[in-house]
Design an enzyme around this catalytic site. Structure first.
Site, PDB file in Angstrom:
ATOM      1  N   GLU A  60      26.529 138.215   6.890  1.00  0.00           N
ATOM      2  CA  GLU A  60      26.603 137.948   5.453  1.00  0.00           C
ATOM      3  C   GLU A  60      27.128 139.155   4.691  1.00  0.00           C
ATOM      4  O   GLU A  60      27.988 139.033   3.813  1.00  0.00           O
ATOM      5  CB  GLU A  60      25.218 137.549   4.937  1.00  0.00           C
ATOM      6  CG  GLU A  60      25.119 137.349   3.429  1.00  0.00           C
ATOM      7  CD  GLU A  60      25.903 136.164   2.928  1.00  0.00           C
ATOM      8  OE1 GLU A  60      26.048 136.045   1.698  1.00  0.00           O
ATOM      9  OE2 GLU A  60      26.378 135.357   3.743  1.00  0.00           O
ATOM     10  N   HIS A  82      30.878 139.802   5.148  1.00  0.00           N
ATOM     11  CA  HIS A  82      31.671 138.919   4.282  1.00  0.00           C
ATOM     12  C   HIS A  82      31.685 139.426   2.847  1.00  0.00           C
ATOM     13  O   HIS A  82      32.724 139.420   2.178  1.00  0.00           O
ATOM     14  CB  HIS A  82      31.100 137.500   4.337  1.00  0.00           C
ATOM     15  CG  HIS A  82      31.828 136.529   3.470  1.00  0.00           C
ATOM     16  ND1 HIS A  82      31.221 135.871   2.421  1.00  0.00           N
ATOM     17  CD2 HIS A  82      33.122 136.127   3.466  1.00  0.00           C
ATOM     18  CE1 HIS A  82      32.094 135.097   1.824  1.00  0.00           C
ATOM     19  NE2 HIS A  82      33.262 135.223   2.433  1.00  0.00           N
ATOM     20  N   HIS A  94      32.641 127.040  -3.736  1.00  0.00           N
ATOM     21  CA  HIS A  94      32.922 128.388  -3.227  1.00  0.00           C
ATOM     22  C   HIS A  94      34.087 128.348  -2.234  1.00  0.00           C
ATOM     23  O   HIS A  94      34.978 129.215  -2.266  1.00  0.00           O
ATOM     24  CB  HIS A  94      31.667 128.946  -2.558  1.00  0.00           C
ATOM     25  CG  HIS A  94      31.710 130.423  -2.322  1.00  0.00           C
ATOM     26  ND1 HIS A  94      32.159 131.323  -3.254  1.00  0.00           N
ATOM     27  CD2 HIS A  94      31.373 131.163  -1.238  1.00  0.00           C
ATOM     28  CE1 HIS A  94      32.086 132.558  -2.774  1.00  0.00           C
ATOM     29  NE2 HIS A  94      31.617 132.483  -1.537  1.00  0.00           N
ATOM     30  N   HIS A 136      36.132 111.919   4.962  1.00  0.00           N
ATOM     31  CA  HIS A 136      36.916 113.087   5.381  1.00  0.00           C
ATOM     32  C   HIS A 136      37.969 112.684   6.412  1.00  0.00           C
ATOM     33  O   HIS A 136      39.107 113.179   6.391  1.00  0.00           O
ATOM     34  CB  HIS A 136      35.984 114.149   5.960  1.00  0.00           C
ATOM     35  CG  HIS A 136      36.688 115.411   6.373  1.00  0.00           C
ATOM     36  ND1 HIS A 136      37.529 116.105   5.538  1.00  0.00           N
ATOM     37  CD2 HIS A 136      36.680 116.100   7.546  1.00  0.00           C
ATOM     38  CE1 HIS A 136      38.005 117.168   6.165  1.00  0.00           C
ATOM     39  NE2 HIS A 136      37.504 117.181   7.386  1.00  0.00           N
ATOM     40  N   HIS A 151      39.120 125.305  12.668  1.00  0.00           N
ATOM     41  CA  HIS A 151      39.467 124.192  11.778  1.00  0.00           C
ATOM     42  C   HIS A 151      39.606 124.686  10.331  1.00  0.00           C
ATOM     43  O   HIS A 151      40.509 124.256   9.612  1.00  0.00           O
ATOM     44  CB  HIS A 151      38.387 123.110  11.873  1.00  0.00           C
ATOM     45  CG  HIS A 151      38.808 121.779  11.353  1.00  0.00           C
ATOM     46  ND1 HIS A 151      39.996 121.172  11.698  1.00  0.00           N
ATOM     47  CD2 HIS A 151      38.195 120.918  10.493  1.00  0.00           C
ATOM     48  CE1 HIS A 151      40.099 120.004  11.084  1.00  0.00           C
ATOM     49  NE2 HIS A 151      39.020 119.837  10.347  1.00  0.00           N
TER      50      HIS A 151
END
Length: 324
Positions: free
Chosen positions: A71, A74, A136, A243, A301
């Protein structure tokens, strides 16, 4: 400095997007219970006394170093991107007479990155609320797309002359891509990627039982239905199935876009790149279903979605208003 810095910003933004997906998919999105630090510090607590202080401050959130470091890595990388975007905005304004993109666009990116920081904070404080997590992701992809636009416009690549109707098709391809990014983010943030594990059917059906209302109720918390109960399988199925339908739309739109680009010699390398990325993205999506969402493929992906956006933005940034 503006030209190389804009290219570097694209590479850095791509890394931030991919790392963000890795953090989310490895369940490290709440590795630090606070923001912008981690357990009240600017780094992950390491010493015994720091760890004890962290546990006293957050007794219900035991410290897991691996997740916390993911975390914070990032956050550090995203913070670096913010500084680069700020530098681009300053350079764009100072050299606004010489750059080939609007300096206001560079300034708007500073605002967008600031909003991204807020969404990052709310992702933690609102405990991975699906709407916030999806926004986000959308903000990250939008930041990457705008930086790519600025870089392509200022690197002197050859123009692509097409009739207005074909130009509109390619411009709308960006909107189709963004829509699929939103659907992909919604699928991931609701942990609906494995709601159906067979392909091309879902639960052995071409049109399975689905609850669209619960599936796309935007203000609910993670894992909850609109009435506060547990989100059931029909809703998760609906999220993933929509999706999939979005992926079909992207594939169809992409095939037509590739045919259009192949008509122009200057656009053929982009057409082949778009074809390769599109086929890889569809293949990786199917592989995620059949192989039960391995982390490597899941992250790939997300990277593929980012690369697809880069291809489409590059095409659109090179279009000029010229008919046959």
């Amino acid at each position: 400095m503006f030209k190389p810095l804009s290219v570097f910003a694209v590479v850095l933004a791509f890394c931030v997007v991919v790392l963000g997906s890795y953090v989310r998919l490895s369940d490290a999105g709440l590795g630090c219970p606070d923001w912008p630090g981690c357990y009240g510090a600017l780094s992950v607590p390491q010493s015994e006394s720091a760890i004890q202080s962290a546990q006293q401050a957050y007794p219900d959130r035991p410290l897991e170093h691996a997740k916390a470091w993911k975390e914070m890595a990032h956050r550090y990388l995203a913070g670096s991107l913010g500084l680069v975007v700020l530098g681009l905005a300053v350079l764009a304004y100072r050299h606004r007479q010489h750059i080939r993109s609007s300096w206001q666009l560079s300034a708007a990116l500073v605002v967008l990155v600031g909003l991204q920081a807020l969404l990052g904070m709310w992702t933690v404080t609102l405990l991975l609320k699906p709407l916030i997590v999806t926004l986000h992701l959308l903000g990250g992809m939008s930041t990457l797309a705008l930086l790519c636009w600025i870089a392509v416009r200022n690197t002197g690549q050859p123009s692509i002359a097409l009739p207005s109707a074909q130009q509109w098709w390619l411009r709308l391809a960006l909107l189709v891509w963004l829509l699929q990014v939103i659907l992909g983010g919604w699928t991931s943030s609701n942990y609906a990627a494995l709601a159906c594990t067979d392909f091309p059917t879902c639960h052995g059906l071409w049109w399975p039982d689905m609850d669209m209302y619960d599936a796309f109720h935007l203000t609910r918390a993670l894992g909850e239905s609109r009435d506060g109960g547990q989100l059931h399988l029909d809703a998760l199925t609906a999220i993933q199935w929509v999706h999939r339908l979005g992926a079909l739309l992207v594939l169809a739109w992409g095939v037509v876009s590739i045919r259009i680009l192949l008509q122009r010699k200057t656009a053929r390398p982009l057409a082949w790149a778009l074809l390769v990325v599109l086929l890889l993205q569809i293949s990786v999506g199917i592989g995620n279903l059949l192989l039960q969402l391995p982390l490597v493929l899941a992250v790939l992906h997300n990277a593929g979605a980012a690369l697809l956006g880069i291809c489409l933005v590059t095409v659109n940034a090179r279009l000029i208003d010229t008919s046959y």
